[in-house]
Motif scaffolding. Structure first.
Motif, PDB file in Angstrom:
ATOM      1  N   THR A 187       0.815  -1.203   0.000  1.00 45.15           N
ATOM      2  CA  THR A 187       0.000   0.000   0.000  1.00 45.15           C
ATOM      3  C   THR A 187       0.859   1.268   0.000  1.00 45.15           C
ATOM      4  O   THR A 187       1.824   1.342   0.753  1.00 45.15           O
ATOM      5  CB  THR A 187      -0.985   0.034   1.182  1.00 45.15           C
ATOM      6  OG1 THR A 187      -1.719   1.254   1.141  1.00 45.15           O
ATOM      7  CG2 THR A 187      -0.290  -0.062   2.516  1.00 45.15           C
ATOM      8  N   PRO A 188       0.505   2.241  -0.830  1.00 42.89           N
ATOM      9  CA  PRO A 188       1.239   3.505  -0.851  1.00 42.89           C
ATOM     10  C   PRO A 188       0.692   4.524   0.156  1.00 42.89           C
ATOM     11  O   PRO A 188       1.239   5.606   0.297  1.00 42.89           O
ATOM     12  CB  PRO A 188       1.031   4.002  -2.285  1.00 42.89           C
ATOM     13  CG  PRO A 188      -0.309   3.459  -2.659  1.00 42.89           C
ATOM     14  CD  PRO A 188      -0.425   2.134  -1.955  1.00 42.89           C
ATOM     15  N   VAL A 189      -0.411   4.185   0.852  1.00 49.95           N
ATOM     16  CA  VAL A 189      -1.037   5.127   1.798  1.00 49.95           C
ATOM     17  C   VAL A 189      -1.409   4.421   3.094  1.00 49.95           C
ATOM     18  O   VAL A 189      -1.583   3.208   3.137  1.00 49.95           O
ATOM     19  CB  VAL A 189      -2.308   5.786   1.203  1.00 49.95           C
ATOM     20  CG1 VAL A 189      -1.982   6.633   0.005  1.00 49.95           C
ATOM     21  CG2 VAL A 189      -3.359   4.749   0.864  1.00 49.95           C
ATOM     22  N   LYS A 190      -1.564   5.217   4.155  1.00 47.91           N
ATOM     23  CA  LYS A 190      -2.025   4.728   5.455  1.00 47.91           C
ATOM     24  C   LYS A 190      -3.523   4.980   5.550  1.00 47.91           C
ATOM     25  O   LYS A 190      -4.004   6.040   5.146  1.00 47.91           O
ATOM     26  CB  LYS A 190      -1.305   5.487   6.571  1.00 47.91           C
ATOM     27  CG  LYS A 190      -1.768   5.122   7.956  1.00 47.91           C
ATOM     28  CD  LYS A 190      -1.059   5.968   8.991  1.00 47.91           C
ATOM     29  CE  LYS A 190      -1.633   5.676  10.361  1.00 47.91           C
ATOM     30  NZ  LYS A 190      -1.051   6.547  11.370  1.00 47.91           N
ATOM     31  N   GLY A 191      -4.284   4.000   6.056  1.00 50.29           N
ATOM     32  CA  GLY A 191      -5.718   4.207   6.209  1.00 50.29           C
ATOM     33  C   GLY A 191      -6.462   2.909   6.427  1.00 50.29           C
ATOM     34  O   GLY A 191      -5.887   1.911   6.883  1.00 50.29           O
ATOM     35  N   VAL A 217      -0.817   0.508   6.841  1.00 53.52           N
ATOM     36  CA  VAL A 217       0.136   1.615   6.838  1.00 53.52           C
ATOM     37  C   VAL A 217       0.996   1.496   5.589  1.00 53.52           C
ATOM     38  O   VAL A 217       1.084   0.419   4.989  1.00 53.52           O
ATOM     39  CB  VAL A 217       1.017   1.643   8.111  1.00 53.52           C
ATOM     40  CG1 VAL A 217       0.174   1.889   9.354  1.00 53.52           C
ATOM     41  CG2 VAL A 217       1.823   0.379   8.259  1.00 53.52           C
ATOM     42  N   HIS A 218       1.618   2.593   5.219  1.00 57.49           N
ATOM     43  CA  HIS A 218       2.449   2.628   4.026  1.00 57.49           C
ATOM     44  C   HIS A 218       3.437   1.457   4.059  1.00 57.49           C
ATOM     45  O   HIS A 218       4.158   1.275   5.015  1.00 57.49           O
ATOM     46  CB  HIS A 218       3.194   3.953   3.965  1.00 57.49           C
ATOM     47  CG  HIS A 218       4.059   4.135   2.760  1.00 57.49           C
ATOM     48  ND1 HIS A 218       4.250   3.186   1.799  1.00 57.49           N
ATOM     49  CD2 HIS A 218       4.802   5.181   2.351  1.00 57.49           C
ATOM     50  CE1 HIS A 218       5.069   3.635   0.875  1.00 57.49           C
ATOM     51  NE2 HIS A 218       5.420   4.841   1.192  1.00 57.49           N
ATOM     52  N   GLY A 219       3.424   0.629   3.005  1.00 56.23           N
ATOM     53  CA  GLY A 219       4.348  -0.484   2.890  1.00 56.23           C
ATOM     54  C   GLY A 219       3.761  -1.840   3.247  1.00 56.23           C
ATOM     55  O   GLY A 219       4.383  -2.863   2.981  1.00 56.23           O
ATOM     56  N   ASP A 220       2.564  -1.876   3.868  1.00 55.27           N
ATOM     57  CA  ASP A 220       1.941  -3.166   4.174  1.00 55.27           C
ATOM     58  C   ASP A 220       1.662  -3.935   2.890  1.00 55.27           C
ATOM     59  O   ASP A 220       1.256  -3.353   1.881  1.00 55.27           O
ATOM     60  CB  ASP A 220       0.617  -2.984   4.922  1.00 55.27           C
ATOM     61  CG  ASP A 220       0.783  -2.715   6.400  1.00 55.27           C
ATOM     62  OD1 ASP A 220       1.926  -2.782   6.911  1.00 55.27           O
ATOM     63  OD2 ASP A 220      -0.239  -2.434   7.063  1.00 55.27           O
TER      64      ASP A 220
END
Length: 86
Positions: free
Chosen positions: A18-22, A74-77
């Motif tokens: 993922t490139p974003v957190k959410g 989170v970013h990188g998951d």
């Protein structure tokens, strides 16, 4: 807003992160399903802002899903693994 995913190599496939957190709003693919380049794969709602569409950077077959709707990321998951069609 859309994010195109540029996956990391993994043997003869890719690891998509993922490139974003959410929060994962929806997963638009299924394990074992075929995907095409630029296809919407996952929709993630950042902690602040509008839902982001995560697009595939390449085509192939979904090997394994690592997230489901409602998961926090989170970013990188890792979202899933894709095996390239040869």
């Amino acid at each position: 807003m859309k994010y195109e995913v540029f996956p990391r190599r993994w043997g003869k496939g890719h690891i998509v992160t993922t490139p974003v957190k959410g929060n994962v709003e929806s997963v638009e693919i299924k394990s074992g399903g075929k995907i095409q380049e630029k296809q919407v794969l996952v929709m993630i709602r950042p902690d602040q802002g509008k839902v982001k569409q995560i697009l595939s950077g390449s085509g192939g077959t979904v090997e394994m899903l690592k997230v489901k709707a409602g998961d926090k990321v989170v970013h990188g998951d890792v979202l899933f693994f894709i095996k390239e069609d040869l």
